[in-house]
Design an enzyme around this catalytic site. Structure first.
Site, PDB file in Angstrom:
ATOM      1  N   GLU A   1     -48.408 -27.418  34.680  1.00 10.97           N
ATOM      2  CA  GLU A   1     -49.172 -27.962  33.566  1.00 10.97           C
ATOM      3  C   GLU A   1     -48.485 -29.234  33.067  1.00 10.97           C
ATOM      4  O   GLU A   1     -47.268 -29.240  32.873  1.00 10.97           O
ATOM      5  CB  GLU A   1     -49.274 -26.956  32.421  1.00 10.97           C
ATOM      6  CG  GLU A   1     -50.205 -27.424  31.324  1.00 10.97           C
ATOM      7  CD  GLU A   1     -50.383 -26.416  30.201  1.00 10.97           C
ATOM      8  OE1 GLU A   1     -51.061 -26.749  29.221  1.00 10.97           O
ATOM      9  OE2 GLU A   1     -49.838 -25.303  30.299  1.00 10.97           O
TER      10      GLU A   1
ATOM     11  N   GLY B   1     -40.917 -25.394  26.367  1.00 14.37           N
ATOM     12  CA  GLY B   1     -40.315 -24.153  25.926  1.00 14.37           C
ATOM     13  C   GLY B   1     -40.571 -23.035  26.917  1.00 14.37           C
ATOM     14  O   GLY B   1     -39.665 -22.272  27.263  1.00 14.37           O
TER      15      GLY B   1
ATOM     16  N   MET C   1     -43.954 -21.506  29.934  1.00 13.77           N
ATOM     17  CA  MET C   1     -45.237 -21.760  30.587  1.00 13.77           C
ATOM     18  C   MET C   1     -45.905 -20.451  30.950  1.00 13.77           C
ATOM     19  O   MET C   1     -45.284 -19.551  31.523  1.00 13.77           O
ATOM     20  CB  MET C   1     -45.011 -22.622  31.842  1.00 13.77           C
ATOM     21  CG  MET C   1     -46.270 -22.931  32.594  1.00 13.77           C
ATOM     22  SD  MET C   1     -47.464 -23.834  31.584  1.00 13.77           S
ATOM     23  CE  MET C   1     -49.000 -23.263  32.320  1.00 13.77           C
ATOM     24  N   GLU C   2     -47.205 -20.357  30.616  1.00 20.87           N
ATOM     25  CA  GLU C   2     -47.929 -19.091  30.683  1.00 20.87           C
ATOM     26  C   GLU C   2     -48.533 -18.780  32.040  1.00 20.87           C
ATOM     27  O   GLU C   2     -49.509 -18.027  32.126  1.00 20.87           O
ATOM     28  CB  GLU C   2     -49.052 -19.099  29.643  1.00 20.87           C
ATOM     29  CG  GLU C   2     -50.233 -20.046  29.939  1.00 20.87           C
ATOM     30  CD  GLU C   2     -50.115 -21.412  29.317  1.00 20.87           C
ATOM     31  OE1 GLU C   2     -51.135 -22.113  29.171  1.00 20.87           O
ATOM     32  OE2 GLU C   2     -48.977 -21.804  28.968  1.00 20.87           O
ATOM     33  N   ASN C   3     -48.009 -19.323  33.138  1.00 10.96           N
ATOM     34  CA  ASN C   3     -48.567 -19.047  34.459  1.00 10.96           C
ATOM     35  C   ASN C   3     -48.965 -17.579  34.596  1.00 10.96           C
ATOM     36  O   ASN C   3     -48.200 -16.698  34.230  1.00 10.96           O
ATOM     37  CB  ASN C   3     -47.542 -19.367  35.548  1.00 10.96           C
ATOM     38  CG  ASN C   3     -46.751 -20.616  35.246  1.00 10.96           C
ATOM     39  OD1 ASN C   3     -47.282 -21.697  35.225  1.00 10.96           O
ATOM     40  ND2 ASN C   3     -45.464 -20.437  34.998  1.00 10.96           N
TER      41      ASN C   3
ATOM     42  N   HIS D   1     -46.284 -15.835  22.327  1.00 12.87           N
ATOM     43  CA  HIS D   1     -47.205 -16.944  22.584  1.00 12.87           C
ATOM     44  C   HIS D   1     -47.634 -16.978  24.049  1.00 12.87           C
ATOM     45  O   HIS D   1     -48.836 -17.053  24.349  1.00 12.87           O
ATOM     46  CB  HIS D   1     -46.514 -18.264  22.201  1.00 12.87           C
ATOM     47  CG  HIS D   1     -47.354 -19.481  22.418  1.00 12.87           C
ATOM     48  ND1 HIS D   1     -48.077 -20.078  21.408  1.00 12.87           N
ATOM     49  CD2 HIS D   1     -47.603 -20.228  23.527  1.00 12.87           C
ATOM     50  CE1 HIS D   1     -48.714 -21.127  21.877  1.00 12.87           C
ATOM     51  NE2 HIS D   1     -48.448 -21.232  23.169  1.00 12.87           N
ATOM     52  N   GLU D   2     -46.667 -16.935  24.952  1.00 11.64           N
ATOM     53  CA  GLU D   2     -47.024 -17.035  26.369  1.00 11.64           C
ATOM     54  C   GLU D   2     -47.777 -15.792  26.834  1.00 11.64           C
ATOM     55  O   GLU D   2     -48.692 -15.891  27.661  1.00 11.64           O
ATOM     56  CB  GLU D   2     -45.768 -17.255  27.216  1.00 11.64           C
ATOM     57  CG  GLU D   2     -44.919 -18.443  26.804  1.00 11.64           C
ATOM     58  CD  GLU D   2     -45.689 -19.749  26.690  1.00 11.64           C
ATOM     59  OE1 GLU D   2     -46.699 -19.926  27.407  1.00 11.64           O
ATOM     60  OE2 GLU D   2     -45.287 -20.597  25.881  1.00 11.64           O
TER      61      GLU D   2
ATOM     62  N   GLU E   1     -54.124 -23.978  23.099  1.00 14.09           N
ATOM     63  CA  GLU E   1     -52.826 -24.033  22.435  1.00 14.09           C
ATOM     64  C   GLU E   1     -52.920 -23.785  20.931  1.00 14.09           C
ATOM     65  O   GLU E   1     -52.130 -23.030  20.371  1.00 14.09           O
ATOM     66  CB  GLU E   1     -52.143 -25.380  22.715  1.00 14.09           C
ATOM     67  CG  GLU E   1     -51.762 -25.583  24.174  1.00 14.09           C
ATOM     68  CD  GLU E   1     -50.790 -24.531  24.701  1.00 14.09           C
ATOM     69  OE1 GLU E   1     -50.216 -23.763  23.898  1.00 14.09           O
ATOM     70  OE2 GLU E   1     -50.612 -24.467  25.929  1.00 14.09           O
TER      71      GLU E   1
END
Length: 879
Positions: free
Chosen positions: A124, A264, A266-268, A300-301, A323
């Site tokens: 991303e 910080g 990444m939500e992969n 969050h992720e 986001e």
């Protein structure tokens, strides 16, 4: 346009993809010199008007290309620096592309790169195109299958998205693993990790009874610092089920911690890659703030699994759709688990300090921008923090139950789709059968709205009338603005502090102690009946909208609200407003060569907070924290950084001297020799105690220095150790040197703790700090290629040390310029983030403004300037 610089991309030019990807199989052969990537995709034409397939690709070596296993001749395609064009592409066909890439040389940390000898990815926003040729855009979604082959000894762990379906060992000492992600996703959510890693494992049983394997992978020496992250993950999974009815959908959920990471985390899908600072925690190495941050970002992720992954954004202009929504969700998660008022105060403080400044800058943009040059520059406070505030507007207007109904409909309609902000708004409106169309202005207009309120009281009729008006300053995208829908939560307080029941004129609703007014026009009037005396209004409770509120409060009224307001946020905010009035007066006195002095009422108000043991300790700590120099500068333009520092230090020191006995008594009463706990009460006690120590440190006395040394020596946790060291770092004394050396010697093998050591020294107010920062850049533990190190040392100096950054000779600006130009060649993303302190040069007085502009011109003239930095600098100069 300057040659070689990117063109502007506009939302209005969006067109759907011409081809869909029906399936994608990736094969990675990870090598020590290069990595070979085999990309086999099935494409289906969706636009009958074209037969050209356009794929994105950067910094790739093309080895071969074939359609339905027929190798193409060179005249059948065109390769450029940004992609690959195939002509006369069939309506449906399998496309096989083989490329080579060089992860070991990739310092941009985008695409596939190495961190501490391990392979990992960051795709991303547009990193996937540095891995292979592909329609690298969020509205192209498909099922990914990934095979990874690597040396078994060097890279025993091979991970990708989804579920592990096959693995094996080859005769040459290499091994392989095959992963299948059954949920269609865009390329930006792809992830790959390979390395010598250990993991901690746990399990979570969902509401429906499915057992999910949870794993956190890290290098072996950090394996003992993952417990808090694991527990945070389980809390997040449970919270999302209870609050929004959302379960996890794969058999396994993995987190990998890496040291070199631009962001910080990444939500992969199913394989989150995290900056290690947001995973590792132990009482000895992490502060209370670190513990809360880790929990928040883990949440969050994880929450992105639905708000970002299962439902993603159609294009990058819709970035806040995922986001802003997910920041709101992680804020609610933190508020539900800890102190809701404290979470709200901290979120709003961040918004006011950073996002309001961004709204007033040349880079001001709506939460859904209408254009950009470089998408990496729009991972901003506006998109994230203001985006979360706009999502909060829905909940404020609809209530928690109505908001949940809207979320349910949103997922029901759009699961598996790439959508827009209009889709989210429509789901909220349709689920509650209300018209919310005016909320669209928050998505399309930049700037911070200004709401002005005045109050009239008619004693004869016992009527209280509020006059409300809204304006919004010009911003780059528009000079005039349409009216926003602004919810104003309020209460009216009687002279004894009690709430006056609110009966809105013309309304049949029963009276209530608080209500939400809808400010929808440029000017509106609201009248209330049966108000027995002239009230003090409590306006914008819980910060019900991201606006600047103007009401002509007297100092006495602000002190009254500090003591009596039932809304915790507004009690805190009244103190901040009182401090701002004091700073404004002192700045005027300073410019007129008048002697500086604090009024008795101001000191008494601070004393009342400090000594009121009935107040929550965390709220007392927040209330005793003065507005920052950046906050003061934003409301006193053109800003004089030296004058602002002088008056803030005067207030801090005067309060310390005047209330010394109270600070000492409070400090002593909060001493805790028990086991370190991270519950809200324990963290609040530490926060208040360390606020008292910070005030006492302003006395610059040897007895206080000794007190700091004692706290540092006795501390059983990093929060108290760092708080004591933070006081000493501003004092030129032998204890300072000894404590800093002790900290270094103890923690030199822990890279994350050493980031705190760098940051502390970079924020020191002592003379020659800039020269010391330059010396620290030569320290063997500092690495310009590591974003955490850059943020800790250079970022702390330029963003958290206004005294020295804004040095009268311009040396701080020159230092930043030199760092930005060096970073420009290594990591353009980090360079563009570092240059932002120069962006608001017009907010300062003429001399610092001229120095800042000079450095921006110098950066702009640099040969080989990256698009990331060019966009920031050019817009800053053009404003």
């Amino acid at each position: 346009m300057r040659e070689g610089q990117p063109s502007t991309i506009y939302l209005r030019d969006y067109t759907p993809p011409t081809y869909d990807v029906l399936s994608l199989e990736l094969s990675f052969d990870l090598g020590e010199d290069y990595t070979r990537v085999n990309n086999e995709a099935v494409y289906q034409r969706r636009d009958p008007s074209t037969t050209t397939l356009e794929l994105m690709g950067e910094q790739l070596v093309l080895i071969s290309i074939a359609i339905n296993d027929r190798v193409l001749a060179p005249h059948e395609y065109v390769v450029s620096d940004t992609g690959l064009s195939l002509f006369n592409f069939p309506e449906r066909a399998k496309l096989t592309i083989v490329t080579e890439i060089y992860p070991q040389k990739n310092t941009s940390l985008e695409g596939l790169y190495q961190s501490s000898g391990n392979f990992c990815t960051q795709c991303e926003a547009q990193g996937f195109r540095k891995i292979t040729y592909y329609p690298d855009r969020p509205d192209v979604m498909t099922v990914f299958t990934t095979r990874i082959t690597a040396d078994k000894v060097k890279y025993p762990v091979l991970l990708s998205n989804g579920n592990l379906v096959e693995q094996g060992t080859l005769a040459d000492g290499r091994h392989w693993a095959r992963w299948l992600d059954p949920f269609p996703k865009p390329s930006y959510l792809f992830a790959l990790v390979a390395g010598n890693l250990l993991h901690v494992e746990d399990h979570y049983t969902t509401t429906s009874g499915r057992v999910v394997v949870l794993r956190i992978y890290t290098e072996p020496h950090n394996i003992d610092k993952c417990d808090h992250a694991m527990q945070s993950l389980k809390r997040a999974m449970y919270w999302d089920e209870q609050r929004f009815g959302l379960e996890y959908d794969l058999d396994i959920y993995m987190i990998v911690a890496v040291d070199d990471f631009n962001m910080g985390a990444m939500e992969n899908k199913g394989l989150n890659v995290f900056n290690s600072k947001l995973v590792f925690a132990s009482p000895e190495t992490a502060t209370d703030f670190d513990y809360i941050s880790i929990e928040s970002v883990i949440g969050h992720e994880y929450f992105h699994n639905w708000t970002g992954n299962r439902v993603t954004c159609r294009d990058w202009f819709q970035l806040s759709l995922k986001e802003g929504l997910t920041v709101f969700r992680d804020q609610e998660f933190t508020a539900d688990l800890h102190s809701r008022p404290v979470e709200r105060i901290e979120s709003v403080r961040t918004l006011r300090t950073s996002q309001f400044a961004e709204d007033a800058s040349p880079m001001a943009h709506p939460i859904r921008p209408s254009s950009y040059m470089e998408i990496n520059n729009f991972y901003t406070m506006t998109v994230y923090e203001k985006g979360a505030e706009v999502v909060r507007l829905y909940q404020t207007l609809l209530g928690r139950e109505g908001f949940r109904k809207g979320m349910d409909l949103y997922f029901q309609r759009h699961d598996g789709q790439a959508v827009t902000t209009e889709d989210f708004l429509a789901a909220m409106a349709d689920a509650n059968q209300v018209n919310l169309s005016q909320l669209q202005h928050w998505y399309d207009q930049a700037g911070t709205p200004e709401v002005t309120v005045s109050l009239d009281y008619d004693a004869a009729t016992q009527t209280c009338t509020l006059h409300l008006s809204q304006t919004c300053p010009p911003t780059p995208e528009a000079s005039t603005k349409q009216a926003f829908l602004i919810p104003i939560e309020l209460g009216l307080l009687a002279s004894d502090g009690r709430e006056i029941p609110l009966q809105l004129q013309g309304s049949t609703a029963p009276a209530a102690n608080a209500m939400v007014l809808r400010l929808e026009q440029a000017h509106q009037v609201f009248s209330f009946n049966h108000v027995p005396e002239k009230p003090v209004p409590s306006l914008l409770r819980n910060f019900s909208a991201p606006v600047r509120l103007h009401f002509d409060y007297t100092e006495a009224e602000l002190i009254f609200l500090m003591r009596h307001d039932q809304d915790a946020f507004n009690r805190w905010d009244a103190g901040q407003r009182l401090a701002m009035l004091t700073f404004k007066r002192l700045l005027s006195d300073l410019s007129s060569d008048e002697p500086l002095g604090l009024e008795h009422e101001f000191v008494s108000a601070w004393q009342a907070v400090l000594t009121d043991e009935s107040l929550d300790v965390a709220l007392r700590a927040e209330a005793l924290t003065l507005p920052s120099e950046a906050d003061i500068a934003e409301v006193n333009r053109p800003a004089d950084p030296s004058a602002i520092h002088t008056v803030r230090e005067f207030v801090h020191t005067t309060l310390a001297k005047t209330l010394r006995l109270d600070f000492e008594a409070c400090y002593a009463s909060l001493q805790d020799h028990g086991t370190y706990q991270i519950d809200a009460v324990s963290m609040g006690r530490r926060r208040l105690r360390n606020i008292c120590l910070a005030y006492l440190g302003r006395l610059r006395e040897s007895s206080i220095n000794s007190l700091c040394v004692k706290q540092y020596a006795d501390a059983n946790n990093m929060t108290d150790s760092l708080a004591a060291l933070s006081v000493l770092v501003d004092i030129d004394c032998p204890e300072r040197t000894k404590a800093l050396q002790h900290f270094h010697d103890r923690w030199q093998n822990d890279t994350l703790v050493m980031d705190k050591w760098f940051s502390l020294q970079a924020t020191s107010s002592l003379p020659n700090t800039l020269e010391h920062v330059k010396q620290l850049m030569q320290h063997h533990l500092f690495d310009m290629r590591n974003p955490n190190k850059v943020r800790a040392l250079i970022g702390s100096f330029t963003q958290r040390n206004p005294l020295h950054f804004h040095a009268p000779d311009g040396s701080g600006y020159q230092f930043l310029t030199e760092c930005v130009l060096e970073l420009n060649a290594l990591n353009p993303q980090i360079a563009s983030r570092m240059v932002r302190p120069l962006m608001n040069w017009r907010h300062y007085e003429s001399k610092p403004a001229a120095f800042m502009r000079e450095q921006l011109e110098r950066i702009k003239a640099h040969e080989g300037l990256s698009p990331d930095v060019f966009e920031i600098v050019s817009k800053s100069l053009a404003a």
